[in-house]
Design an enzyme around this catalytic site. Sequence first.
Site, PDB file in Angstrom:
ATOM      1  CB  VAL A 169       0.913  -7.634   8.001  1.00  0.00           C
ATOM      2  CG1 VAL A 169      -0.041  -7.761   9.336  1.00  0.00           C
ATOM      3  CG2 VAL A 169       2.591  -7.474   8.367  1.00  0.00           C
ATOM      4  CG  PHE A 209      -2.088   0.955   0.900  1.00  0.00           C
ATOM      5  CD1 PHE A 209      -3.107   0.704  -0.156  1.00  0.00           C
ATOM      6  CD2 PHE A 209      -2.384   2.101   1.634  1.00  0.00           C
ATOM      7  CE1 PHE A 209      -4.219   1.351  -0.373  1.00  0.00           C
ATOM      8  CE2 PHE A 209      -3.447   2.551   1.559  1.00  0.00           C
ATOM      9  CZ  PHE A 209      -4.463   2.536   0.509  1.00  0.00           C
ATOM     10  CE  LYS A 230     -10.189  -2.792   5.322  1.00  0.00           C
ATOM     11  NZ  LYS A 230      -9.194  -3.414   4.479  1.00  0.00           N
TER      12      LYS A 230
END
Length: 333
Positions: free
Chosen positions: A279, A11, A191
């Site tokens: 992760v 990300f 979520k």
Amino acid sequence: MKIGIIGAGSFGTALGSILADKGYDVTLWTRSEEQARSINENHMNSKHMPDLVLPDRLKASTDLIQVVKDKDMIVSAPPSHALSGILKEIKDHIPPKVPIVSASKGIENESLRLVSEIFESELPGQFHSQLSYLSGPSFAKEMVKRVPTIVSIASKNEATAKRVQEIFSFTYFRTYWTPDVVGVEVGGALKNVIAIAAGVADGLGFGQNTRAALITRGLNEITRMGIKMGADPMTFLGPSGMGDLVLTCCGEASRNRTVGFRLGKGESLKEILSSMNEVAEGVKTTLSTKNLADKLGVEMAITQEVYHMLYEDKDPKEVVRALMSRDLKREGV
């Protein structure tokens, strides 16, 4: 504009790719010399995205302090469990008045702090108005491939939110700002827990009816927790709520859904985690969410069952059976 990004995972790399595409000079921090060389010399992240070419303006360094010094914006994207230690290390080197954007998701296990609470605890008060939080339905590889994507930018300071929104927004990356920091964070963290449950259902061979049920009731749980913590319930219908939940529960690239899917297929959690390159935040977040729900008195049936499965070795089939045999209730939050 010079931008430093803490964390060269998928990300962090994807956010750096967008910003470099816009013409900014971006430096990623990584602990790995090999990874830094791969990004600097070959324009690819050999560990996380070996098949994708990164923009020339995206560089990498193993020197954390140099990555944050003299920058016009700092983006923080490490795993949430590593955040506190990193902030302690950099807090005396952050330039004054620069936006600080967090892209980490999760709830700290021991303290039960949200990411925003970690930032406000570890950084001096002078930085608090500069903080913002980015979250939404955004698989990293699709971002690097320039697939149209939307996210939320949350900040308690409107000027900061709009400034960050302007910096990030691009032809294929659209941002919506909100003052609801808690709502954006709760949606982004929880979520991942629901995605593990959705993955289990898929691994057990259940159909899309089951997945839709878990998403629907999962959103109910997330909203209930968010309201208890002071969030605006409407936030959970936006990119960082429903948007992120649907993507993470349904997308094959979802790490947390993958954990659940493999559990449903009969693998052990230890086997799964040891084989993963990145992760899966939902595993740790399940523990902290369960403890936070107990502390606040919030009913979270799916989270409780995922906790029993991950931390007490409950059989995935028994988890589904327990959820389907609960007391009948009226619909609603």
